[in-house]
Design an enzyme around this catalytic site. Structure first.
Site, PDB file in Angstrom:
ATOM      1  N   ASP A  62     -16.936  -4.364  -5.778  1.00  0.00           N
ATOM      2  CA  ASP A  62     -18.175  -5.369  -5.486  1.00  0.00           C
ATOM      3  C   ASP A  62     -18.279  -6.082  -6.886  1.00  0.00           C
ATOM      4  OD1 ASP A  62     -20.300  -5.558  -2.985  1.00  0.00           O
ATOM      5  OD2 ASP A  62     -20.704  -6.426  -4.843  1.00  0.00           O
ATOM      6  N   ASN A 111     -22.535  -2.898   6.864  1.00  0.00           N
ATOM      7  CA  ASN A 111     -23.397  -3.943   7.056  1.00  0.00           C
ATOM      8  C   ASN A 111     -23.024  -4.793   8.118  1.00  0.00           C
ATOM      9  OD1 ASN A 111     -25.543  -3.141   5.045  1.00  0.00           O
ATOM     10  ND2 ASN A 111     -24.371  -4.205   3.679  1.00  0.00           N
ATOM     11  N   GLN A 140     -25.462  -8.728   6.424  1.00  0.00           N
ATOM     12  CA  GLN A 140     -23.900  -8.683   6.378  1.00  0.00           C
ATOM     13  C   GLN A 140     -23.752 -10.158   5.975  1.00  0.00           C
ATOM     14  OE1 GLN A 140     -21.687  -8.501   9.898  1.00  0.00           O
ATOM     15  NE2 GLN A 140     -19.625  -8.979   8.919  1.00  0.00           N
ATOM     16  N   VAL A 147     -20.694 -11.510   4.516  1.00  0.00           N
ATOM     17  CA  VAL A 147     -19.355 -11.931   4.790  1.00  0.00           C
ATOM     18  C   VAL A 147     -18.749 -11.437   6.079  1.00  0.00           C
ATOM     19  CG1 VAL A 147     -16.753 -11.774   3.919  1.00  0.00           C
ATOM     20  CG2 VAL A 147     -18.860 -11.345   2.161  1.00  0.00           C
ATOM     21  N   HIS A 169     -16.197  -4.790   6.848  1.00  0.00           N
ATOM     22  CA  HIS A 169     -15.924  -3.999   5.638  1.00  0.00           C
ATOM     23  C   HIS A 169     -16.694  -2.730   5.554  1.00  0.00           C
ATOM     24  CE1 HIS A 169     -18.734  -7.068   4.619  1.00  0.00           C
ATOM     25  NE2 HIS A 169     -19.229  -6.258   3.797  1.00  0.00           N
ATOM     26  N   HIS A 207     -18.600  -0.439   2.588  1.00  0.00           N
ATOM     27  CA  HIS A 207     -19.144  -0.216   1.151  1.00  0.00           C
ATOM     28  C   HIS A 207     -18.917   1.467   0.457  1.00  0.00           C
ATOM     29  CE1 HIS A 207     -21.518  -4.181   0.668  1.00  0.00           C
ATOM     30  NE2 HIS A 207     -21.338  -4.153   1.935  1.00  0.00           N
TER      31      HIS A 207
HETATM   32  P1  AMP Z   1     -22.305  -7.674   3.033  1.00  0.00           P
HETATM   33  O1  AMP Z   1     -23.262  -7.935   2.885  1.00  0.00           O
HETATM   34  O2  AMP Z   1     -21.996  -6.171   3.471  1.00  0.00           O
HETATM   35  O3  AMP Z   1     -21.183  -8.527   3.889  1.00  0.00           O
HETATM   36  O4  AMP Z   1     -21.538  -7.541   1.753  1.00  0.00           O
HETATM   37  C1  AMP Z   1     -20.783  -8.266   0.872  1.00  0.00           C
HETATM   38  C2  AMP Z   1     -20.403  -7.978  -0.314  1.00  0.00           C
HETATM   39  O5  AMP Z   1     -19.394  -8.917  -1.104  1.00  0.00           O
HETATM   40  C3  AMP Z   1     -21.869  -8.142  -1.368  1.00  0.00           C
HETATM   41  O6  AMP Z   1     -22.123  -6.716  -1.707  1.00  0.00           O
HETATM   42  C4  AMP Z   1     -21.351  -8.927  -2.413  1.00  0.00           C
HETATM   43  O7  AMP Z   1     -21.803  -8.747  -3.626  1.00  0.00           O
HETATM   44  C5  AMP Z   1     -19.687  -8.548  -2.279  1.00  0.00           C
HETATM   45  N1  AMP Z   1     -18.924  -9.858  -3.103  1.00  0.00           N
HETATM   46  C6  AMP Z   1     -19.155 -11.316  -2.728  1.00  0.00           C
HETATM   47  N2  AMP Z   1     -18.408 -12.066  -3.333  1.00  0.00           N
HETATM   48  C7  AMP Z   1     -17.357 -11.273  -3.961  1.00  0.00           C
HETATM   49  C8  AMP Z   1     -16.266 -11.265  -4.748  1.00  0.00           C
HETATM   50  N3  AMP Z   1     -15.744 -12.450  -4.919  1.00  0.00           N
HETATM   51  N4  AMP Z   1     -15.673 -10.112  -5.229  1.00  0.00           N
HETATM   52  C9  AMP Z   1     -16.043  -8.916  -4.921  1.00  0.00           C
HETATM   53  N5  AMP Z   1     -17.135  -8.650  -4.148  1.00  0.00           N
HETATM   54  C10 AMP Z   1     -17.959  -9.711  -3.740  1.00  0.00           C
END
Ligand code: AMP
Length: 113
Positions: A29, A86, A93, A95, A99, A101
């Site tokens: 992350d 998430n 959430q 993205v 996924h 974590h």
């Molecule tokens: P979520 O909130 O569960 O959708 O988690 C998305 C995660 O993606 C967050 O913890 C961000 O820090 C992580 N994230 C966003 N952009 C990137 C990236 N380019 N490379 C790695 N992690 C990322």
């Protein structure tokens, strides 16, 4: 529109990949919340859990097996670790590409914040 994670899987955006197999890709992350913070992402995108059907049971299983492989490689198995999914707005959430974590390397409280 491909998601951010599809772009990482395609190699269009750089990422620190720690594990991959035919079903999932796992990378660190960018804003780690713990000493180890790895995202395990299915190669085939599902925006959220509600988009999964019975045909996706194997994909969901591979997501968990991928998380376990990451935990083993990161030496988390003995002390333990947390898996977080998430799902949707209230969970934060960001993205829309399902996924897990994998977080570890420190203790975590319960209930989550
Ligand atoms: P979520 O909130 O569960 O959708 O988690 C998305 C995660 O993606 C967050 O913890 C961000 O820090 C992580 N994230 C966003 N952009 C990137 C990236 N380019 N490379 C790695 N992690 C990322």
């Amino acid at each position: 529109m491909p998601t951010l994670f599809e772009k990482i899987i395609a190699g269009e955006i750089p990422a620190d990949i720690v594990y991959e197999d035919e079903h999932v890709v796992a990378f660190r992350d960018i804003e780690p919340a713990a000493p180890v913070h790895v995202l395990v992402v299915p190669r085939r995108p599902l925006p959220h859990l509600e988009a999964a059907g019975r045909d996706d049971a194997k994909l969901l299983g591979h997501l968990f097996l991928g998380a376990r492989a990451v935990a083993e490689r990161e030496d988390l198995t003995e002390k333990g670790y947390r898996l977080v999914l998430n799902n949707g707005r209230d969970a934060g959430q960001e993205v829309p590409h399902l996924h897990l974590h994998v977080v570890g390397g420190r203790g975590f409280g319960w209930p989550p914040g």
